[in-house]
Write a protein that holds these residues in place. Sequence first.
Motif, PDB file in Angstrom:
ATOM      1  N   SER A  86       0.892  -1.257   0.080  1.00 26.06           N
ATOM      2  CA  SER A  86      -0.098  -0.032   0.097  1.00 26.06           C
ATOM      3  C   SER A  86       0.969   1.249   0.102  1.00 26.06           C
ATOM      4  O   SER A  86       0.812   2.332  -0.636  1.00 26.06           O
ATOM      5  N   ALA A  87       1.896   1.233   0.842  1.00 26.71           N
ATOM      6  CA  ALA A  87       2.905   2.284   0.823  1.00 26.71           C
ATOM      7  C   ALA A  87       3.399   2.660  -0.158  1.00 26.71           C
ATOM      8  O   ALA A  87       3.480   3.659  -0.993  1.00 26.71           O
ATOM      9  N   GLU A  88       3.857   1.407  -1.164  1.00 26.78           N
ATOM     10  CA  GLU A  88       4.710   1.640  -2.266  1.00 26.78           C
ATOM     11  C   GLU A  88       3.756   2.396  -3.554  1.00 26.78           C
ATOM     12  O   GLU A  88       3.995   3.010  -4.252  1.00 26.78           O
ATOM     13  N   SER A  89       2.519   1.736  -3.254  1.00 24.92           N
ATOM     14  CA  SER A  89       1.458   2.036  -4.570  1.00 24.92           C
ATOM     15  C   SER A  89       1.099   3.641  -4.161  1.00 24.92           C
ATOM     16  O   SER A  89       1.015   4.463  -4.930  1.00 24.92           O
ATOM     17  N   LEU A  90       0.985   3.980  -2.800  1.00 29.71           N
ATOM     18  CA  LEU A  90       0.519   5.567  -2.501  1.00 29.71           C
ATOM     19  C   LEU A  90       1.786   6.448  -3.079  1.00 29.71           C
ATOM     20  O   LEU A  90       1.778   7.539  -3.632  1.00 29.71           O
ATOM     21  N   PHE A  91       3.275   5.890  -2.886  1.00 33.73           N
ATOM     22  CA  PHE A  91       4.175   6.676  -2.968  1.00 33.73           C
ATOM     23  C   PHE A  91       4.465   7.024  -4.646  1.00 33.73           C
ATOM     24  O   PHE A  91       4.858   8.135  -4.927  1.00 33.73           O
ATOM     25  N   SER A  92       4.306   5.601  -5.429  1.00 30.77           N
ATOM     26  CA  SER A  92       4.082   5.878  -6.996  1.00 30.77           C
ATOM     27  C   SER A  92       3.095   6.824  -7.298  1.00 30.77           C
ATOM     28  O   SER A  92       3.371   7.551  -8.172  1.00 30.77           O
ATOM     29  N   ALA A  93       1.910   6.788  -6.733  1.00 26.33           N
ATOM     30  CA  ALA A  93       0.847   7.586  -7.210  1.00 26.33           C
ATOM     31  C   ALA A  93       1.140   8.982  -7.069  1.00 26.33           C
ATOM     32  O   ALA A  93       0.678   9.760  -7.987  1.00 26.33           O
ATOM     33  N   ALA A  94       1.762   9.384  -6.048  1.00 25.93           N
ATOM     34  CA  ALA A  94       1.863  10.772  -5.515  1.00 25.93           C
ATOM     35  C   ALA A  94       3.228  11.327  -6.540  1.00 25.93           C
ATOM     36  O   ALA A  94       3.160  12.376  -6.739  1.00 25.93           O
TER      37      ALA A  94
ATOM     38  N   THR B 102       1.509  -4.622  -6.660  1.00 25.39           N
ATOM     39  CA  THR B 102       1.498  -3.272  -6.383  1.00 25.39           C
ATOM     40  C   THR B 102       2.053  -2.346  -7.290  1.00 25.39           C
ATOM     41  O   THR B 102       2.444  -2.846  -8.585  1.00 25.39           O
ATOM     42  N   ALA B 103       1.757  -0.945  -7.290  1.00 28.30           N
ATOM     43  CA  ALA B 103       2.148  -0.158  -8.434  1.00 28.30           C
ATOM     44  C   ALA B 103       3.664  -0.023  -8.231  1.00 28.30           C
ATOM     45  O   ALA B 103       4.140  -0.252  -7.274  1.00 28.30           O
ATOM     46  N   VAL B 104       4.226   0.138  -9.439  1.00 23.08           N
ATOM     47  CA  VAL B 104       5.534   0.180  -9.754  1.00 23.08           C
ATOM     48  C   VAL B 104       5.944   1.794 -10.663  1.00 23.08           C
ATOM     49  O   VAL B 104       5.200   2.067 -11.362  1.00 23.08           O
ATOM     50  N   ILE B 105       6.593   2.472  -9.987  1.00 25.70           N
ATOM     51  CA  ILE B 105       6.882   3.774 -10.379  1.00 25.70           C
ATOM     52  C   ILE B 105       7.693   3.806 -11.872  1.00 25.70           C
ATOM     53  O   ILE B 105       7.078   4.636 -12.809  1.00 25.70           O
TER      54      ILE B 105
END
Length: 230
Positions: free
Chosen positions: A29-37, A73-76
Motif C-alpha cells: 500500500s505504501a509503495e503504491s501511494l508513493f508511486s501515485a504521488a 503493487t504499483a511500480v513507479i
Amino acid sequence: IDLPGAAEFGSLANVAVIGTVLAFALIASAESLFSAAAIDRMHDGPRTDYDKELVAQGVGNTICGALGALPMTAVIVRSAANVQAGATTALSRVAHGLWLLLFAALLPAAIGIIPLASLAGILVHAGCKLVPVKEFGPLWREHRGEAVLLAVTTLAIVVTNLFEGVVLGLLLAVVKSAWETSHVQLSTHSLTGGRVVVTLTGNATFLRLPRILEQLEKLPQDQPIELDLT
C-alpha cells in the motif's frame, strides 16, 4: 494456478502468518501511494483517487492470494514510462496488463530468451529519467539541505528499494524539519541615539525559550531596545 487448500486457509489463524500478511499489505500500500504521488507530479491530468487505488489493490491481491499468485503493487518505473509515452488515462495500465497477459499466454518462449541484463538496463534507464538532475544544481545553491535529502533518498532507493529508500528520506526530512523548527538565532545591532535592535530569526519554540530569555537578559538595561521579529 496453484489454488490454496484447507491447510493454507487454516494457517490464517497463525499469528506469524497474520503478521506477514499485514506487513505485505502495508508495504504494498505504501509503495503504491508513493508511486501515485510521484506520478501525479509528472502530469497535469486527473489526480489519483487514493481510496479507489487502495481498494482496487486490496481486491486484486485478495484474488491473487486465492489463486496462489504473487501479490501486486504499483511500480513507479512502469507508471513513469506510461506518462512519458503520452498516456493520459487509466486505460494505459489496462493495456499494459493485457500486453503482458498476451505475451505470457501466447509467446512464453519469446519472453524466455530476452536477456535479463537487457531488462535491467531498461529499468535502470527509466529510473534514471525520474531523477531531476537539471534541478539539482539550483537546489544545491538555494537549499543545500533539500539537495542532500534528494541525493540520499535517491541513493537509498537504488541500493535498497523504493519503500525503504522513501522511508529513509521521510525520516531524514522529519529530522531536518525538527532541527530547523527548533533553531533560532538572536543578533543585536546598535543604532544612533542609543537604540539597540534585536533581530530574531528562525522558529522560537518552547524548546529554545530558555536560550532566548538568557540572551535577552544580557542586553543593556539602560538603553531602548527594539525587537524585530520580521
